[in-house]
Write an enzyme that holds these catalytic residues in place. Structure first.
Site, PDB file in Angstrom:
ATOM      1  N   GLU A  41       0.841  -1.207   0.000  1.00 12.75           N
ATOM      2  CA  GLU A  41       0.000   0.000   0.000  1.00 12.75           C
ATOM      3  C   GLU A  41       0.872   1.251   0.000  1.00 12.75           C
ATOM      4  O   GLU A  41       0.600   2.219  -0.736  1.00 12.75           O
ATOM      5  CB  GLU A  41      -0.905  -0.021   1.226  1.00 12.75           C
ATOM      6  CG  GLU A  41      -1.725   1.248   1.419  1.00 12.75           C
ATOM      7  CD  GLU A  41      -2.138   1.446   2.861  1.00 12.75           C
ATOM      8  OE1 GLU A  41      -2.405   2.603   3.238  1.00 12.75           O
ATOM      9  OE2 GLU A  41      -2.179   0.453   3.615  1.00 12.75           O
ATOM     10  N   ASP A  45       0.679   3.831  -3.046  1.00 13.03           N
ATOM     11  CA  ASP A  45       0.241   5.199  -2.769  1.00 13.03           C
ATOM     12  C   ASP A  45       1.188   6.200  -3.429  1.00 13.03           C
ATOM     13  O   ASP A  45       0.761   7.145  -4.104  1.00 13.03           O
ATOM     14  CB  ASP A  45       0.186   5.409  -1.258  1.00 13.03           C
ATOM     15  CG  ASP A  45      -0.118   6.846  -0.885  1.00 13.03           C
ATOM     16  OD1 ASP A  45      -1.114   7.392  -1.388  1.00 13.03           O
ATOM     17  OD2 ASP A  45       0.631   7.434  -0.087  1.00 13.03           O
ATOM     18  N   ASP A 114      -7.121   1.248   0.501  1.00  9.42           N
ATOM     19  CA  ASP A 114      -5.787   0.720   0.804  1.00  9.42           C
ATOM     20  C   ASP A 114      -5.465  -0.487  -0.082  1.00  9.42           C
ATOM     21  O   ASP A 114      -4.331  -0.634  -0.550  1.00  9.42           O
ATOM     22  CB  ASP A 114      -5.704   0.304   2.271  1.00  9.42           C
ATOM     23  CG  ASP A 114      -5.744   1.503   3.223  1.00  9.42           C
ATOM     24  OD1 ASP A 114      -5.594   2.642   2.753  1.00  9.42           O
ATOM     25  OD2 ASP A 114      -5.932   1.284   4.439  1.00  9.42           O
ATOM     26  N   GLU A 117      -4.460   0.590  -3.612  1.00  4.26           N
ATOM     27  CA  GLU A 117      -3.079   1.076  -3.640  1.00  4.26           C
ATOM     28  C   GLU A 117      -2.098  -0.094  -3.542  1.00  4.26           C
ATOM     29  O   GLU A 117      -1.048  -0.087  -4.200  1.00  4.26           O
ATOM     30  CB  GLU A 117      -2.847   2.055  -2.492  1.00  4.26           C
ATOM     31  CG  GLU A 117      -3.577   3.374  -2.677  1.00  4.26           C
ATOM     32  CD  GLU A 117      -3.425   4.306  -1.512  1.00  4.26           C
ATOM     33  OE1 GLU A 117      -3.581   5.534  -1.710  1.00  4.26           O
ATOM     34  OE2 GLU A 117      -3.157   3.837  -0.378  1.00  4.26           O
TER      35      GLU A 117
END
Length: 227
Positions: A41, A45, A114, A117
């Site tokens: 994640e 991101d 989450d 990502e």
């Protein structure tokens, strides 16, 4: 995970060389404290922020820095990522602990965002930046086509209010339908009602404000389709 990941990979538009990366990307901390999606994640991101910035930079050569920043924020916010995750069907494949499963974690905005990502991070590791960009851009194509430097400085609630006021319609009414979770990890179900059209739009968010914004965005999109 016993469930075949082949249907999900078809929805993603990407087949993993190392399927274990996808399994890890779908595994929530509640299911496995050591082997979960948190590191992926983190990577996804950062990669998503870079990709969206690059796409917007190329798509809007005359946009100012502030406009680009606001458009990027609209595209990478949690509510948007959760919507994309739902469109891809990620919730059906999440690996959750018993508590999260019981509380409907596969529908929770933060968990879905989450996971999306994390999947991006997994694709990046599996086949590199070029393939990752190509795949993820297809997920955001419709949103990239509709984003505009002239409207992203106003949030959906403001845009909806101005749209209605310009046509002398009643202002929307917002109502909290339900709340879930603990004090530090709550989700809100909110309904936005258009009185003059007798239409209602529902959305979920990690705060009442975010849920209202998401519901307002749905209402505004519906109104524009009626023109």
């Amino acid at each position: 995970m016993n469930k075949s990941l082949a249907p999900l990979q078809r929805r993603l538009g990407y087949t993993f060389h190392n399927p274990e990366l996808l399994t890890q990307a779908l595994t929530h901390r509640s299911a496995n404290r050591k082997q979960n999606n948190e590191r992926l994640e983190f990577l996804g991101d950062a990669q998503l922020g870079y990709m969206v910035a690059l796409w917007l930079f190329e798509q809007f050569p005359k946009a100012a820095e502030g406009q680009l920043t606001r458009m990027r924020a609209a595209l990478v916010r949690g509510v948007t990522l959760a919507e994309v995750a739902k469109e891809l069907g990620l919730g059906e494949y999440l690996v959750l602990g018993p508590g999260e499963m019981k509380s409907g974690g596969h529908r929770r905005t933060s968990i879905l965002a989450d996971a999306l990502e994390a999947v991006i991070g997994a694709i990046l590791l599996d086949s590199g930046e070029g393939n990752c960009h190509a795949v993820v851009k297809t997920w955001f194509a419709q949103r990239l086509a509709s984003v505009s430097p002239d409207t992203t400085n106003k949030d959906p609630k403001t845009q909806l209010q101005e749209w209605l006021q310009a046509r002398q319609f009643e202002l929307p009414q917002y109502r909290v339908v339900a709340t879930r979770g603990t004090a530090h990890d709550q989700e809100f179900d909110v309904e936005c009602g258009l009185i003059h059209q007798e239409q209602h739009f529902s959305a979920t968010g990690s705060s009442r404000r975010r849920a209202e914004q998401a519901a307002a965005a749905q209402a505004l999109a519906w109104l524009k389709e009626q023109i």
